[in-house]
Every structure is written in C-alpha cells, then in structure tokens.
Scaffold this motif. Structure first.
Motif, mmCIF file in Angstrom:
data_model
loop_
_atom_site.group_PDB
_atom_site.id
_atom_site.type_symbol
_atom_site.label_atom_id
_atom_site.label_comp_id
_atom_site.label_asym_id
_atom_site.label_seq_id
_atom_site.Cartn_x
_atom_site.Cartn_y
_atom_site.Cartn_z
ATOM 1 N N ALA A 1 0.827 -1.208 0.000
ATOM 2 C CA ALA A 1 0.000 0.000 0.000
ATOM 3 C C ALA A 1 0.858 1.254 0.000
ATOM 4 O O ALA A 1 0.453 2.298 -0.545
ATOM 5 N N ALA A 2 2.049 1.183 0.631
ATOM 6 C CA ALA A 2 2.936 2.347 0.682
ATOM 7 C C ALA A 2 3.677 2.557 -0.632
ATOM 8 O O ALA A 2 4.290 3.607 -0.831
ATOM 9 N N THR A 3 3.643 1.561 -1.528
ATOM 10 C CA THR A 3 4.295 1.681 -2.838
ATOM 11 C C THR A 3 3.349 2.378 -3.798
ATOM 12 O O THR A 3 2.236 1.905 -4.044
ATOM 13 N N GLU A 4 3.770 3.485 -4.360
ATOM 14 C CA GLU A 4 2.876 4.322 -5.179
ATOM 15 C C GLU A 4 2.301 3.567 -6.371
ATOM 16 O O GLU A 4 1.127 3.711 -6.707
ATOM 17 N N SER A 5 3.117 2.735 -7.007
ATOM 18 C CA SER A 5 2.658 2.041 -8.211
ATOM 19 C C SER A 5 2.274 0.589 -7.950
ATOM 20 O O SER A 5 2.041 -0.171 -8.875
ATOM 21 N N GLY A 6 2.209 0.194 -6.674
ATOM 22 C CA GLY A 6 1.936 -1.204 -6.353
ATOM 23 C C GLY A 6 0.520 -1.622 -6.749
ATOM 24 O O GLY A 6 -0.450 -0.926 -6.461
ATOM 25 N N ARG A 7 0.387 -2.759 -7.384
ATOM 26 C CA ARG A 7 -0.914 -3.289 -7.778
ATOM 27 C C ARG A 7 -1.456 -4.172 -6.662
ATOM 28 O O ARG A 7 -0.698 -4.888 -6.012
ATOM 29 N N PRO A 8 -2.767 -4.184 -6.472
ATOM 30 C CA PRO A 8 -3.343 -5.114 -5.493
ATOM 31 C C PRO A 8 -3.062 -6.555 -5.904
ATOM 32 O O PRO A 8 -2.864 -6.858 -7.090
ATOM 33 N N ALA A 9 -3.028 -7.438 -4.938
ATOM 34 C CA ALA A 9 -2.760 -8.848 -5.210
ATOM 35 C C ALA A 9 -3.464 -9.711 -4.175
ATOM 36 O O ALA A 9 -3.592 -9.323 -3.013
ATOM 37 N N VAL B 1 -11.041 -20.993 4.706
ATOM 38 C CA VAL B 1 -10.171 -20.038 5.396
ATOM 39 C C VAL B 1 -10.840 -18.676 5.371
ATOM 40 O O VAL B 1 -11.228 -18.202 4.294
ATOM 41 N N PRO B 2 -10.989 -18.002 6.516
ATOM 42 C CA PRO B 2 -11.540 -16.638 6.501
ATOM 43 C C PRO B 2 -10.742 -15.751 5.549
ATOM 44 O O PRO B 2 -9.511 -15.749 5.579
ATOM 45 N N THR B 3 -11.457 -15.022 4.706
ATOM 46 C CA THR B 3 -10.799 -14.252 3.648
ATOM 47 C C THR B 3 -10.710 -12.777 4.011
ATOM 48 O O THR B 3 -11.727 -12.135 4.284
ATOM 49 N N GLY B 4 -9.487 -12.241 4.009
ATOM 50 C CA GLY B 4 -9.273 -10.817 4.224
ATOM 51 C C GLY B 4 -9.176 -10.084 2.907
ATOM 52 O O GLY B 4 -9.247 -10.696 1.834
ATOM 53 N N PRO B 5 -9.002 -8.770 2.919
ATOM 54 C CA PRO B 5 -8.910 -7.990 1.684
ATOM 55 C C PRO B 5 -7.617 -8.285 0.928
ATOM 56 O O PRO B 5 -6.642 -8.768 1.526
ATOM 57 N N PRO B 6 -7.569 -8.014 -0.380
ATOM 58 C CA PRO B 6 -6.329 -8.213 -1.144
ATOM 59 C C PRO B 6 -5.195 -7.367 -0.585
ATOM 60 O O PRO B 6 -5.406 -6.325 0.045
ATOM 61 N N LEU B 7 -3.979 -7.799 -0.821
ATOM 62 C CA LEU B 7 -2.801 -7.039 -0.407
ATOM 63 C C LEU B 7 -2.726 -5.734 -1.188
ATOM 64 O O LEU B 7 -3.082 -5.687 -2.383
ATOM 65 N N GLY B 8 -2.266 -4.691 -0.538
ATOM 66 C CA GLY B 8 -2.110 -3.399 -1.188
ATOM 67 C C GLY B 8 -3.258 -2.447 -0.945
ATOM 68 O O GLY B 8 -3.189 -1.285 -1.342
ATOM 69 N N THR B 9 -4.318 -2.915 -0.296
ATOM 70 C CA THR B 9 -5.442 -2.024 -0.004
ATOM 71 C C THR B 9 -5.187 -1.200 1.255
ATOM 72 O O THR B 9 -5.777 -0.142 1.439
ATOM 73 N N GLY B 10 -4.311 -1.719 2.134
ATOM 74 C CA GLY B 10 -4.012 -1.021 3.385
ATOM 75 C C GLY B 10 -5.040 -1.236 4.479
ATOM 76 O O GLY B 10 -4.937 -0.621 5.549
#
Length: 559
Positions: free
Chosen positions: A424-432, A470-479
């Motif tokens: 999330a702190a990476t400006e150009s990072g894509r969610p994954a 498995v309980p599902t959390g939000p994708p990475l990169g959303t913060g």
C-alpha cells in the motif's frame, strides 16, 4: 403572318441552334442526317456537312446510338429520353463517354418528316456517380474487413484472416509473408543478395488447393531472389502489379526459378504484391494471384487491395507488439517461477505455470516455498491484478518482499499484515491476492491465512479434494489489513493443493460452482506429484486458457 416575320423567326431559331452548347441534329424518316448544329459537330468530331445523308452508325461507329429508340419515336410519336455511350471521333482520354438525348418526332401538314434530337454530354456526372458507388462499395468492404480481420492478437491468425478474406474476393490465391524479427530466424543465413520472409498464411479457391501445396505451407521460411517481386515491393513501398506474365517475367518475379513450372501448371498469369506497413515500418507483403479464366488486375483492384492492406497492417502491428510483450513477460514469469525455493526435506513440492492464450497477456501469478526454522515451510500462492510486463515485475517484487518478511518467523496472518502495508505504501503497487500456508510436519499442524485468495484443498486418501474454508481478508495493497489465522492438520502423506483462479473459474459462472467442480474431483495422490499435477490440469483446464494458471502441490513425507 408577314413574310418578314417568318424570316426574322428563322434567323432567331438558327441563332439559337448554332449558339447553344447542346448538340442538335435532325434525321429524316430513313434515319439519315439532314441537319447538325455546330455543337453536335464538335461533340462528334465530324464536320457538319460530313454528317448529311449518313446514318448515326455510319458517322459514329464507336457509339451505341440506340437507333431502336429513335425508330420507336418515329413510329408512335411519343418523345423519349435515352443515354448512349461510347466514343465519337473527337479526341478523348476517357475510358468511356456518355450522352443524354431527348428525341421528338417532326410532323409537317400531317406527314412525318423526321426526328429531332437534343444531346448533352453527361460523362462527368456519370463518372461522379460511378466514383460514389465505388467509394460506397469500398467502405462496405472495409467494414466487412474490420469484423473479419484482426479478431485475435495472434499474428499468424490475423494473417490467415487477411488471406481468407481476399480469396475469392480479389484473388484466386493469396499469401502473406512477414519480415523475420531476428536476422537468424528460420535457421542459418539466406543466400547472399536474397531476402528471407516467413510465410504466415496461404489461401486459395477450391480448384487450386492441391496445386498450391507445391508452393509451400504457412510457417515456412522462403528466401526470395534479388529483384523478385516481393523484395522490389518492399524496397519501393509501393504495390507491384504484373498482368499476363511471360515466362521470362515469371522467372524474375518468382522467389526462385524452380517455382515457375509449378506456377504455369496452376495456370497463374497475373500477380499483385502489396506492402504491409504500419507506423512507418514495413511488416511484410500480401501477394494476390489470378489464374485460368480470371482477368488481370486493374487499377481499381490495386486501390482496394491497398485499403485492405492498410487496415490489416494495423491489426498485424498490434499483434506483433502483443507477441513481443507477451514473450518478454512470459520469459520473465518463467524465469522467476522456474522453481520455488527448496522446502525442508520432510516436504515434497511440485508446481506448474500455464500462461493465458491469445485473449490476454501473461499475468502476475506466483508461488513460493520458504524454509523456516524447526522443520517448518511457508507455502505461498499469489495473483497480482492485471497483465503484462508490469504485472510480472510487481509479482517479482512481492515474492521478494515475502521472503524478507517471512525470515522474521511470524505467523501467516502477521506476514500478510506487513505485506499489505508495504505494498500500500508503494505508489505504483498493484493489489494482489495471496494464500499463505505454514506447514509444520514435525508437529502435524498447518496454519492458513488468506488475502482475498481462493481456498486451498487437501487431498484425502481416496483422492477426494476437500476445500479448507479459510476466513478471507482484503487483497494485499489495499491497506485495510484484518487478516485471520485458521489451523488444520498435516500428517504424513497429506497432500495440499494451492492454485490461482485461472484453474477453476469460467466466464459467466458462479465461483461456488467452479469450486464445486474442484471438490468433485477424484484424484490419485499416491503417485508422483508431477503425475498428480497432470491429473488436475487435464480435468480442470480447458483447451483455450482464458487466464493464467498457477498450481502448487505439497506432500508431507513420512519420516
């Protein structure tokens, strides 16, 4: 009426007839000229006096005078208008000229004395109408081409669509050749002075299919002799039209002299080579061939072929750029996913990666296996959103981040928390999305945590695939964070299956239906893991892969 008035009227009438730009002629009942005004004399290219006493056919043998219409006017007295065409004796560079004439019967004291015709040239308006019709036909053709050429991003498929569209529309045989991407493409080097091209498509009318096979097949490389038709077309960047070729001309035009006999056997007599270029760069050529009773090519054929070639070249250039980016991304993806990191000896791991087909670029699917202290191994399966080189590069960054964070030996949900914050702190990072599984074979436990990823499956002794909820959390990169931990078991012989959505998802299908298909599988987990992967992919992956597929299987080895 006073005789002087009659004389004045005749002067006025003659002035009108001799001053008008319309051609006026009078024929007697035997269809012979008795009067021709100066305008008609100029139109016909024959002096007025040379018309007198002669028929239209005698004066103007190159004209379709429509004498049948004129005789009908004489017979029934009904005026008629008609268009005639051809060439008069007047010099003209036009292919054909057209005249519109109005004809009336002349009667004096109840007796038919002849017929008068008033003629105007309408060649210009006819040509404009013809040009408009040709323009409409060309636009209709281009509209049809837009729906049939360039339906995929595969270059060879696009070339095939172009060749199939041209036959039999403009040619009996059509082939498409493209310039090689690299100098050594096709094996070895071409002969000095020759030009190597790759034939990407070949299409023909049914009567020539067997004969054109001797010319070669799509996919082969052809070395064209210097000065032959295709190199000349590429050098000039202009179409090359060759009609009714003699044997000597055919020898010069052919890629090599050995082809001439085959060309003659197929009845080939005319060829048109049109360059394919986009964004100022040559791509290749399209060759149109006619044989047998087919006529030679015309200037109009050249214009139409150029229009189609320009339209197709844009699609071909897009396909070529796609292929280049696809190959780069696939090479990067394959290099990064050649093998996951080595797990502990008490765990066997195997993996596969299948790139998507022509509908999408290579994506950001990834997996890994990271050794941790105490005989534990962290398995990871992730999917970076998007496609292409950028997604593959982000995938490599996230995989590297995971290894760094995992070295701190935290539980899976804590690792996801840290990865989420970093991306999330990476400006150009894509969610994954990401699924982490921490396997602890010595103690027989497994811990799971999910960042928006599909659930893993455990393969039972009977080959059933049991999905682990498995309980599902939000994708990475959303913060947003908020990942949870689930615990399971991993006894000796346990087989775990991790995968990306390309393995199970189908367009327009509910994800629960897709997962149910996976759960319904009956596999044989006792053999090698490579054989197990073959079973999974064979039963779940359709022939045309719509999205990338990454699969990883891990089996606890009996100690």
């Amino acid at each position: 009426m006073h005789p002087d008035a009659d004389a004045d009227s005749n002067v006025i009438l003659r002035g009108i007839l001799e001053g008008t730009s319309a051609g006026v002629g009078i024929l007697d009942p035997r269809m012979r000229y008795v009067y021709v005004n100066p305008a008609l004399a100029r139109i016909n290219g024959v002096p007025a006096e040379a018309h007198l006493g002669r028929t239209i056919a005698e004066v103007l043998p190159g004209i379709d005078g429509r004498e049948d219409v004129l005789r009908a006017v004489l017979a029934d007295g009904l005026p008629r208008e008609v268009t005639s065409s051809g060439h008069t004796q007047a010099p003209s560079g036009l292919e054909r000229r057209y005249w519109h004439g109005a004809y009336h019967r002349l009667v004096a004291e109840g007796v038919v004395v002849g017929i008068v015709g008033i003629v105007l040239e309408v060649t210009a308006s006819r040509q404009q109408q013809r040009d408009l019709e040709q323009a409409r036909e060309r636009l209709t053709l281009l509209d049809a081409a837009a729906t049939r050429i360039g339906t995929t991003l595969e270059m060879d498929a696009t070339c095939g669509e172009l060749a199939d569209f041209l036959v039999p529309l403009l040619a009996d045989v059509a082939s498409v050749e493209v310039l090689p991407v690299t100098q050594g493409e096709g094996g070895g080097r071409p002969a000095p002075g020759s030009l190597r091209m790759r034939r990407t498509a070949l299409s023909s009318v049914p009567r020539l299919r067997e004969r054109v096979q001797v010319f070669g097949v799509p996919g082969e490389y052809v070395d064209y002799q210097a000065g032959s038709a295709i190199p000349r077309c590429l050098e000039t960047g202009k179409p090359l039209m060759q009609n009714l070729l003699s044997d000597e001309e055919l020898v010069r035009a052919a890629p090599n002299t050995e082809r001439v006999a085959a060309y003659r056997a197929a009845g080939i007599h005319s060829a048109l080579v049109v360059p394919l270029a986009a964004r100022g760069q040559p791509i290749g050529t399209v060759t149109l061939v006619r044989s047998g009773d087919s006529p030679g090519f015309t200037a109009e054929d050249v214009v139409v072929a150029q229009d189609l070639a320009r339209r197709a070249a844009i699609s071909l250039d897009n396909a070529r750029r796609f292929t280049r980016e696809h190959d780069i991304a696939l090479g990067l993806q394959s290099a990064l996913l050649a093998e996951p990191s080595s797990p502990h000896p008490n765990l066997e791991v195997a993996s596969r990666y299948l790139p998507a087909g022509s509908s999408a670029l290579v994506g950001g699917d990834w997996f890994d296996a990271v050794q941790l202290p105490g005989g534990r191994t962290l398995l990871a399966m992730g999917d970076v959103m998007g496609h292409g080189v950028e997604a593959a590069v982000d995938m490599s960054h996230y995989r590297a981040m995971l290894r760094v964070v995992a070295a701190d030996d935290e539980p899976p949900h804590r690792i996801l928390e840290r990865l989420d914050a970093l991306i999330a702190a990476t400006e150009s990072g894509r969610p994954a999305t990401c699924m982490l599984v921490l396997l602890d074979p010595p103690r027989g436990f497994a811990w799971y945590s999910s960042a928006g990823h599909l659930p893993p499956a455990v393969l039972g002794p009977g080959g059933s695939a049991d999905l682990i909820r498995v309980p599902t959390g939000p994708p990475l990169g959303t913060g947003f964070g908020g990942y949870t931990l689930a615990r399971g078991h991993c006894g000796p012989g346990s087989v775990l299956l991790l995968y990306t959505d390309g393995l199970v998802e189908r367009r327009g299908e509910d994800i629960d239906v897709s997962l149910a298909r996976l759960a319904a599988l009956r596999l044989t987990p006792e053999g090698s893991l490579e054989e197990l992967l073959d079973q999974v992919l064979e039963r779940l992956v359709e022939e045309a892969v719509e999205d990338d597929v990454a699969v990883l299987v891990a089996r606890v080895v009996t100690s």
